[in-house]
Each structure stands twice: as structure tokens, then as C-alpha cells.
Design a protein around this motif. Structure first.
Motif, PDB file in Angstrom:
ATOM      1  N   ALA A  19       0.822  -1.215   0.000  1.00 12.03           N
ATOM      2  CA  ALA A  19       0.000   0.000   0.000  1.00 12.03           C
ATOM      3  C   ALA A  19       0.852   1.258   0.000  1.00 12.03           C
ATOM      4  CB  ALA A  19      -0.922  -0.010   1.221  1.00 12.03           C
ATOM      5  N   THR A  20       2.148   1.117  -0.142  1.00  8.66           N
ATOM      6  CA  THR A  20       3.058   2.252  -0.040  1.00  8.66           C
ATOM      7  C   THR A  20       2.758   3.343  -1.063  1.00  8.66           C
ATOM      8  OG1 THR A  20       4.761   0.728   0.741  1.00  8.66           O
ATOM      9  CG2 THR A  20       5.494   2.913   0.027  1.00  8.66           C
ATOM     10  N   MET A  21       2.590   2.982  -2.311  1.00  7.44           N
ATOM     11  CA  MET A  21       2.388   3.975  -3.366  1.00  7.44           C
ATOM     12  C   MET A  21       0.946   4.027  -3.880  1.00  7.44           C
ATOM     13  SD  MET A  21       5.428   5.152  -3.403  1.00  7.44           S
ATOM     14  CE  MET A  21       5.563   6.203  -4.809  1.00  7.44           C
ATOM     15  N   SER A  22       0.181   2.977  -3.633  1.00  9.91           N
ATOM     16  CA  SER A  22      -1.162   2.938  -4.224  1.00  9.91           C
ATOM     17  C   SER A  22      -2.235   2.485  -3.240  1.00  9.91           C
ATOM     18  CB  SER A  22      -1.155   1.987  -5.426  1.00  9.91           C
ATOM     19  OG  SER A  22      -0.846   0.668  -5.002  1.00  9.91           O
ATOM     20  N   GLY A  23      -1.985   2.645  -1.966  1.00  8.86           N
ATOM     21  CA  GLY A  23      -2.948   2.191  -0.968  1.00  8.86           C
ATOM     22  C   GLY A  23      -3.965   3.240  -0.597  1.00  8.86           C
ATOM     23  N   ASN A  24      -4.836   2.872   0.330  1.00  5.15           N
ATOM     24  CA  ASN A  24      -5.836   3.808   0.836  1.00  5.15           C
ATOM     25  C   ASN A  24      -5.504   4.166   2.288  1.00  5.15           C
ATOM     26  OD1 ASN A  24      -6.548   1.508   2.247  1.00  5.15           O
ATOM     27  ND2 ASN A  24      -8.629   1.416   1.477  1.00  5.15           N
ATOM     28  N   GLU A  25      -6.460   4.775   2.979  1.00  3.26           N
ATOM     29  CA  GLU A  25      -6.246   5.245   4.342  1.00  3.26           C
ATOM     30  C   GLU A  25      -5.972   4.125   5.339  1.00  3.26           C
ATOM     31  OE1 GLU A  25      -8.752   6.015   2.315  1.00  3.26           O
ATOM     32  OE2 GLU A  25      -9.238   8.138   2.442  1.00  3.26           O
ATOM     33  N   ALA A  26      -6.326   2.891   5.021  1.00  2.00           N
ATOM     34  CA  ALA A  26      -6.116   1.776   5.953  1.00  2.00           C
ATOM     35  C   ALA A  26      -4.648   1.611   6.318  1.00  2.00           C
ATOM     36  CB  ALA A  26      -6.664   0.477   5.370  1.00  2.00           C
ATOM     37  N   ARG A  27      -3.743   2.030   5.454  1.00  2.00           N
ATOM     38  CA  ARG A  27      -2.316   1.876   5.751  1.00  2.00           C
ATOM     39  C   ARG A  27      -1.887   2.709   6.953  1.00  2.00           C
ATOM     40  NH1 ARG A  27      -0.713   4.856   0.293  1.00  2.00           N
ATOM     41  NH2 ARG A  27      -0.895   6.996   0.995  1.00  2.00           N
ATOM     42  N   PHE A  28      -2.713   3.673   7.364  1.00  2.00           N
ATOM     43  CA  PHE A  28      -2.369   4.523   8.500  1.00  2.00           C
ATOM     44  C   PHE A  28      -2.954   4.042   9.828  1.00  2.00           C
ATOM     45  CE2 PHE A  28      -2.248   7.489   4.811  1.00  2.00           C
ATOM     46  CZ  PHE A  28      -0.868   7.607   4.762  1.00  2.00           C
ATOM     47  N   ILE A  29      -3.572   2.862   9.836  1.00  2.00           N
ATOM     48  CA  ILE A  29      -4.064   2.309  11.099  1.00  2.00           C
ATOM     49  C   ILE A  29      -2.855   1.864  11.912  1.00  2.00           C
ATOM     50  CG2 ILE A  29      -5.446   0.525  12.210  1.00  2.00           C
ATOM     51  CD1 ILE A  29      -7.195   0.446   9.690  1.00  2.00           C
ATOM     52  N   ASN A  30      -2.765   2.371  13.115  1.00  2.00           N
ATOM     53  CA  ASN A  30      -1.627   2.073  13.981  1.00  2.00           C
ATOM     54  C   ASN A  30      -1.816   0.771  14.757  1.00  2.00           C
ATOM     55  OD1 ASN A  30       0.333   4.240  13.676  1.00  2.00           O
ATOM     56  ND2 ASN A  30      -1.268   5.586  14.439  1.00  2.00           N
ATOM     57  N   HIS A  31      -0.694   0.231  15.216  1.00  2.00           N
ATOM     58  CA  HIS A  31      -0.678  -0.967  16.062  1.00  2.00           C
ATOM     59  C   HIS A  31      -1.096  -0.601  17.479  1.00  2.00           C
ATOM     60  CE1 HIS A  31       0.840  -4.452  18.274  1.00  2.00           C
ATOM     61  NE2 HIS A  31       1.335  -3.558  19.116  1.00  2.00           N
ATOM     62  N   SER A  32      -1.758  -1.534  18.138  1.00  2.00           N
ATOM     63  CA  SER A  32      -2.030  -1.430  19.570  1.00  2.00           C
ATOM     64  C   SER A  32      -2.006  -2.831  20.164  1.00  2.00           C
ATOM     65  CB  SER A  32      -3.391  -0.779  19.827  1.00  2.00           C
ATOM     66  OG  SER A  32      -3.675  -0.774  21.215  1.00  2.00           O
ATOM     67  N   CYS A  33      -1.521  -2.918  21.388  1.00  2.00           N
ATOM     68  CA  CYS A  33      -1.542  -4.188  22.115  1.00  2.00           C
ATOM     69  C   CYS A  33      -2.939  -4.479  22.660  1.00  2.00           C
ATOM     70  CB  CYS A  33      -0.518  -4.155  23.251  1.00  2.00           C
ATOM     71  SG  CYS A  33       1.185  -3.977  22.681  1.00  2.00           S
ATOM     72  N   GLU A  34      -3.803  -3.456  22.703  1.00  2.00           N
ATOM     73  CA  GLU A  34      -5.216  -3.593  23.080  1.00  2.00           C
ATOM     74  C   GLU A  34      -6.053  -2.963  21.967  1.00  2.00           C
ATOM     75  OE1 GLU A  34      -6.439  -3.047  27.286  1.00  2.00           O
ATOM     76  OE2 GLU A  34      -4.375  -2.311  27.533  1.00  2.00           O
ATOM     77  N   PRO A  35      -6.137  -3.623  20.812  1.00  2.54           N
ATOM     78  CA  PRO A  35      -6.776  -3.031  19.634  1.00  2.54           C
ATOM     79  C   PRO A  35      -8.300  -3.010  19.713  1.00  2.54           C
ATOM     80  CG  PRO A  35      -6.162  -5.289  19.178  1.00  2.54           C
ATOM     81  CD  PRO A  35      -5.631  -4.977  20.548  1.00  2.54           C
ATOM     82  N   ASN A  36      -8.883  -2.160  18.847  1.00  2.00           N
ATOM     83  CA  ASN A  36     -10.340  -2.138  18.711  1.00  2.00           C
ATOM     84  C   ASN A  36     -10.784  -2.728  17.375  1.00  2.00           C
ATOM     85  OD1 ASN A  36      -9.637  -0.032  16.988  1.00  2.00           O
ATOM     86  ND2 ASN A  36     -10.409   1.570  18.338  1.00  2.00           N
ATOM     87  N   CYS A  37      -9.831  -3.162  16.563  1.00  2.00           N
ATOM     88  CA  CYS A  37     -10.121  -3.777  15.262  1.00  2.00           C
ATOM     89  C   CYS A  37      -9.266  -5.028  15.082  1.00  2.00           C
ATOM     90  CB  CYS A  37      -9.802  -2.810  14.119  1.00  2.00           C
ATOM     91  SG  CYS A  37     -10.846  -1.342  14.036  1.00  2.00           S
ATOM     92  N   TYR A  38      -9.615  -5.804  14.068  1.00  2.81           N
ATOM     93  CA  TYR A  38      -8.803  -6.957  13.695  1.00  2.81           C
ATOM     94  C   TYR A  38      -8.843  -7.091  12.183  1.00  2.81           C
ATOM     95  CZ  TYR A  38     -13.214  -9.567  13.215  1.00  2.81           C
ATOM     96  OH  TYR A  38     -14.467  -9.980  12.829  1.00  2.81           O
ATOM     97  N   SER A  39      -7.863  -7.788  11.639  1.00  2.00           N
ATOM     98  CA  SER A  39      -7.802  -8.008  10.193  1.00  2.00           C
ATOM     99  C   SER A  39      -8.226  -9.426   9.877  1.00  2.00           C
ATOM    100  CB  SER A  39      -6.395  -7.741   9.673  1.00  2.00           C
ATOM    101  OG  SER A  39      -5.483  -8.635  10.261  1.00  2.00           O
ATOM    102  N   LYS A  40      -8.768  -9.595   8.682  1.00  2.00           N
ATOM    103  CA  LYS A  40      -9.197 -10.913   8.220  1.00  2.00           C
ATOM    104  C   LYS A  40      -9.116 -10.934   6.695  1.00  2.00           C
ATOM    105  CE  LYS A  40     -13.170 -14.041   8.400  1.00  2.00           C
ATOM    106  NZ  LYS A  40     -14.536 -14.202   8.911  1.00  2.00           N
ATOM    107  N   VAL A  41      -8.598 -12.016   6.155  1.00  2.00           N
ATOM    108  CA  VAL A  41      -8.555 -12.179   4.700  1.00  2.00           C
ATOM    109  C   VAL A  41      -9.869 -12.819   4.267  1.00  2.00           C
ATOM    110  CG1 VAL A  41      -7.381 -13.296   2.766  1.00  2.00           C
ATOM    111  CG2 VAL A  41      -6.039 -12.401   4.696  1.00  2.00           C
ATOM    112  N   ILE A  42     -10.538 -12.165   3.316  1.00  2.00           N
ATOM    113  CA  ILE A  42     -11.776 -12.699   2.759  1.00  2.00           C
ATOM    114  C   ILE A  42     -11.592 -12.860   1.259  1.00  2.00           C
ATOM    115  CG2 ILE A  42     -13.188 -11.632   4.570  1.00  2.00           C
ATOM    116  CD1 ILE A  42     -14.171  -9.630   2.383  1.00  2.00           C
ATOM    117  N   THR A  43     -12.455 -13.641   0.636  1.00  2.00           N
ATOM    118  CA  THR A  43     -12.413 -13.807  -0.813  1.00  2.00           C
ATOM    119  C   THR A  43     -13.652 -13.174  -1.419  1.00  2.00           C
ATOM    120  OG1 THR A  43     -11.168 -15.860  -0.573  1.00  2.00           O
ATOM    121  CG2 THR A  43     -12.234 -15.487  -2.698  1.00  2.00           C
TER     122      THR A  43
END
Length: 152
Positions: free
Chosen positions: A80-104
Motif C-alpha cells: 500500500a506504499t504507493m497505491s494504498g488507501n487510508e487503511a495503511r495509516f491504522i496504527n498498532h495497539s496491544c489492546e486493539p479495537n479492530c482486527y484483520s481478516k482475509v476474505i475472498t
């Protein structure tokens, strides 16, 4: 899931905005109530083969560009470095409020970010990067009560 994805593509900008965060660099913040389990945003970019990631990372480092990559599976990575969207700016947290999942969707793998719990307007969106354990530690800046002090 595919229908939710298509709706999200048209509406995610109503849910999130990129601005200066509490944690690091830029961050993604909630604009409206997001319920637990709700699809928030796709981690979008160019899908590349895993074998190209080191080469691209070195190229970005040489140019002084921050690198934003997210592994889909053993073979593919979203750059996402050159062609990504705003999601690339989501920061890490050890107590997150979101999670990632690969879908098809329509035969293509997509990295989606989902709300882990209810998120209120003004709250920064975060997820656990789940970096692999390595000797060289990457410091964590999340500042939560359960902070592990490193992201790996």
C-alpha cells in the motif's frame, strides 16, 4: 460477505478519516459509531508476490519513503506504499479495537479490517500487527495498560 464488501467500497469514507494520532505518524479515526463485527475498511494496494517484498522495502528505504505492506498469505502481499488507501495509516495497539481478516470476493483475496468492539466517533482505529518474533525488537508506542513494549 461480497455484498458487504461492495457496500463498504462506497461508504467507508463516511466512517473514517485520517489525521494526526495519539500513537504514531498519521492515524485513522472513527467518524461515526461502528458496531462490533462491522466491516470498516479494506487494506488496499497493489498485490505483489512475497519474494518481491525485500526488494521493494530496500527501494523505499533508499528513497526515504515509509513502507506499508500487509501479508495476505505465504505467496502474496498487499503493498500500500504507493497505491494504498487510508487503511495503511491504522496504527498498532496491544489492546486493539479492530482486527484483520482475509476474505475472498469474486475469487480475489482481500484484507479487511473489522471492528473488534463498538468504536465511537473520535476514537483512533487500531489493530495488533502480529509481527513475527525476532531478536531485533520494534518498539511499541501504543501506551495501553497491557502494552507489550514491542510489536514483535
Amino acid at each position: 460477505m461480497a455484498m458487504r464488501y461492495r457496500v463498504l467500497q462506497k461508504t467507508y469514507k463516511q466512517m473514517v478519516e485520517c489525521t494526526s494520532p495519539y500513537i504514531h505518524g498519521l492515524g485513522l479515526f472513527c467518524r461515526r459509531d461502528i458496531e462490533a463485527g462491522e466491516m470498516v475498511i479494506e487494506y488496499a494496494g497493489t498485490v505483489i508476490r512475497s519474494v518481491l517484498t525485500d526488494k521493494r522495502e530496500k527501494m523505499y528505504d533508499a528513497r526515504g519513503i515509509g513502507c506499508y505492506m500487509f501479508r495476505i498469505d505465504a505467496d502474496d502481499v498487499v503493498d500500500a506504499t504507493m497505491s494504498g488507501n487510508e487503511a495503511r495509516f491504522i496504527n498498532h495497539s496491544c489492546e486493539p479495537n479492530c482486527y484483520s481478516k482475509v476474505i475472498t470476493v469474486d475469487g480475489q483475496k482481500k484484507i479487511m479490517i473489522f471492528a473488534l468492539r463498538r468504536i465511537v466517533p473520535g476514537e483512533e482505529l487500531t489493530y495488533d500487527y502480529k509481527f513475527p518474533l525476532e531478536e531485533a525488537k520494534i518498539p511499541c508506542n501504543c501506551g495501553t495498560k497491557r502494552c507489550r513494549k514491542t510489536m514483535n
